[in-house]
Design a protein around this motif. Structure first.
Motif, short mmCIF file in Angstrom:
data_model
loop_
_atom_site.label_atom_id
_atom_site.label_comp_id
_atom_site.label_asym_id
_atom_site.label_seq_id
_atom_site.Cartn_x
_atom_site.Cartn_y
_atom_site.Cartn_z
N MET A 4 0.71 -1.36 0.02
CA MET A 4 -0.18 0.06 -0.10
C MET A 4 0.87 1.36 0.07
N GLU A 5 1.91 1.35 0.87
CA GLU A 5 2.63 2.48 0.98
C GLU A 5 3.25 3.27 -0.37
N PRO A 6 4.03 2.34 -1.14
CA PRO A 6 4.61 2.98 -2.22
C PRO A 6 3.42 3.68 -3.38
N VAL A 7 2.28 2.79 -3.29
CA VAL A 7 1.20 3.27 -4.43
C VAL A 7 0.54 4.43 -3.75
N MET A 8 0.16 4.35 -2.46
CA MET A 8 -0.70 5.56 -1.94
C MET A 8 0.18 6.99 -1.82
N GLU A 36 8.67 0.27 -10.26
CA GLU A 36 9.53 -0.46 -9.72
C GLU A 36 9.32 -0.76 -8.24
N ALA A 37 9.25 0.21 -7.43
CA ALA A 37 8.86 0.01 -5.94
C ALA A 37 7.72 -1.17 -5.72
N LEU A 38 6.75 -0.97 -6.51
CA LEU A 38 5.53 -1.92 -6.27
C LEU A 38 6.06 -3.28 -6.82
N SER A 39 6.79 -3.42 -7.82
CA SER A 39 7.39 -4.78 -8.08
C SER A 39 8.00 -5.62 -7.09
N GLN A 41 6.37 -10.21 -1.39
CA GLN A 41 5.15 -10.20 -0.43
C GLN A 41 3.94 -11.24 -0.87
N SER A 42 4.13 -11.43 -2.29
CA SER A 42 2.97 -11.94 -2.80
C SER A 42 2.99 -13.69 -2.54
N ASP A 43 4.05 -14.03 -2.38
CA ASP A 43 3.90 -15.66 -1.89
C ASP A 43 3.09 -15.66 -0.49
#
Length: 287
Positions: free
Chosen positions: A36-40, A208-211, A217-219
């Motif tokens: 959430m942090e890098p997106v928002m 880049e930050a989200l990826s 974290q997606s695992d």
């Protein structure tokens, strides 16, 4: 390294106070916050690194005004999440406490990131370290204390909420205190020029930050969706071991970054190559 490593150091304590499912819930919640942090915040805090070397920029005023823009962005996302609160909570497995704490934390943590980036670029490491210490250490101790009291009081079903409240509220309070400090020192809330400059620099960095966060974290999120919190807890404990390498790498990187920008600004980029190669291959071997 000590501050970054606290999460790893308290893992044996948490795994003995919490069930596997509860530990899994906590780790998945942390994963959502990191996504959430890098997106928002629109990654606007990343423009602070470069702004110091832009000619004609009042650096502290720049940080203050762009910090305001990040708060506007987070507020817009919060309003949107309130409109779609039920599906958002269902998708992220958050109850009301976790939902509101998540957004307050994004506000507070964004302020801390702005301050850390500014202080490191000014080579004022003590301030950055002090802020981090005064937020993380009390949060860690308080959360463990609240979980321990909750177990003794028979509140075994509320241990996740107690961990969330104990760990994130001190950081939220510290973050809002830092926000006030940034605004007082910068004395600038709105600047169209600074905003446009920050957006142009930061928006392309969001993917880049989200990826990176999705990769990291997606695992855990995927395992929670497929087979539940208990197996997520087991998997999360195993992956915590890799955190040792990350603590070392992150600490060195944060010290290296301001020096790198300084060299680039002096047209001495060639001097970066040799130490960079040593760090890259060195951490490859350590990993």
């Amino acid at each position: 390294m000590f501050i970054r490593g606290l999460t790893f150091l308290i893992t044996p304590i948490l795994t003995r106070l919490l069930t596997q499912a509860q530990y899994g819930q906590i780790r998945v919640y942390e994963s959502w916050l990191l996504i959430m942090e890098p997106v928002m915040s629109l990654c606007l805090w990343r423009s602070v690194d470069r702004a110091k070397y832009d000619s004609g920029v009042d650096y502290e005023a720049y940080v203050s005004s762009v910090h305001t823009l990040s708060y506007f962005s987070i507020a817009c996302f919060f309003i949107l999440a309130l409109i779609f609160k039920s599906p958002f909570q269902a998708f992220t497995s958050m109850n009301d406490i976790m939902f509101y704490i998540a957004f307050l934390y994004v506000f507070g943590y964004t302020s801390i990131l702005f301050l850390q980036r500014r202080e490191k670029q000014m080579m004022r490491y003590k301030t950055s370290l002090l802020v981090t210490t005064l937020t993380i250490v009390p949060a860690t101790l308080l959360s463990i204390g609240m979980i321990w009291l909750g177990r003794n009081m028979g509140l075994t079903e509320r241990l996740v909420d107690l961990r969330v409240l104990g760990f994130y509220i001190p950081q939220i309070i510290g973050g809002f205190a830092v926000a006030i400090l940034i605004w007082v020192q910068g004395r600038k809330f709105i600047s169209r020029t600074n905003w446009l400059s920050a957006v142009r620099y930061s928006i392309p960095l969001i993917p880049e930050a989200l990826s990176i966060q999705i990769m990291n974290q997606s695992d855990k999120i995927m395992i929670q969706f497929l087979i539940g919190n208990e197996y997520t807890g087991i998997f999360s404990l195993g992956t915590t071991i890799s955190y040792i390498i990350w603590v070392l790498e992150d600490s060195v990187w944060n010290a290296f970054l301001p020096w790198m920008y300084e060299k680039i600004s002096r047209d001495e980029a060639d001097e970066i190559e040799a130490p960079w190669l040593v760090l890259m291959h060195g951490f490859g071997l350590i990993s």
